[in-house]
Motif scaffolding. Sequence first.
Motif, mmCIF file in Angstrom:
data_model
loop_
_atom_site.group_PDB
_atom_site.id
_atom_site.type_symbol
_atom_site.label_atom_id
_atom_site.label_comp_id
_atom_site.label_asym_id
_atom_site.label_seq_id
_atom_site.Cartn_x
_atom_site.Cartn_y
_atom_site.Cartn_z
ATOM 1 N N THR A 61 0.877 -1.161 0.000
ATOM 2 C CA THR A 61 0.000 0.000 0.000
ATOM 3 C C THR A 61 0.911 1.207 0.000
ATOM 4 O O THR A 61 1.642 1.436 0.963
ATOM 5 N N LYS A 82 -0.897 -7.444 -5.065
ATOM 6 C CA LYS A 82 -1.650 -6.192 -5.076
ATOM 7 C C LYS A 82 -0.762 -5.005 -4.716
ATOM 8 O O LYS A 82 -0.015 -5.048 -3.756
ATOM 9 N N LYS A 84 -1.574 -0.896 -4.189
ATOM 10 C CA LYS A 84 -2.609 0.139 -4.151
ATOM 11 C C LYS A 84 -1.932 1.504 -4.159
ATOM 12 O O LYS A 84 -1.146 1.810 -3.276
ATOM 13 N N TYR A 105 -3.904 -1.058 -8.554
ATOM 14 C CA TYR A 105 -4.949 -0.062 -8.465
ATOM 15 C C TYR A 105 -4.341 1.329 -8.374
ATOM 16 O O TYR A 105 -3.528 1.592 -7.498
#
Length: 109
Positions: A61, A82, A84, A105
Amino acid sequence: NNVLTKYEGTESVVTIPDGVTHIGDYSFKECKTITEVFMPDSVVSIGKYAFNKCVKLKEATVSKKLEVIETNAFTGCENLKKIKAKRLRNIVDFFQKVRNMACFYVSVK
């Protein structure tokens, strides 16, 4: 100089200290324990090979103010699924040998 140059911890979940503006080149290289990393909004760039071969890293993140991810920042993070991010101005080939990416993302706001 608010650069994180070398991580020597053993935690699986790492929170970068507030005030760090740059994750330096090779700063987490071959860290075998890290599975997740959280970056404060002070971080604006991630250096070359910063997370090189962090084979257990699954999620990152990144800062809302992150602008640059340098070349091969996540190379060899085979389990990274992932990332972000809120905004990025410059993404240089940092996906090399990232086989399991399920979500990258980036918000447009």
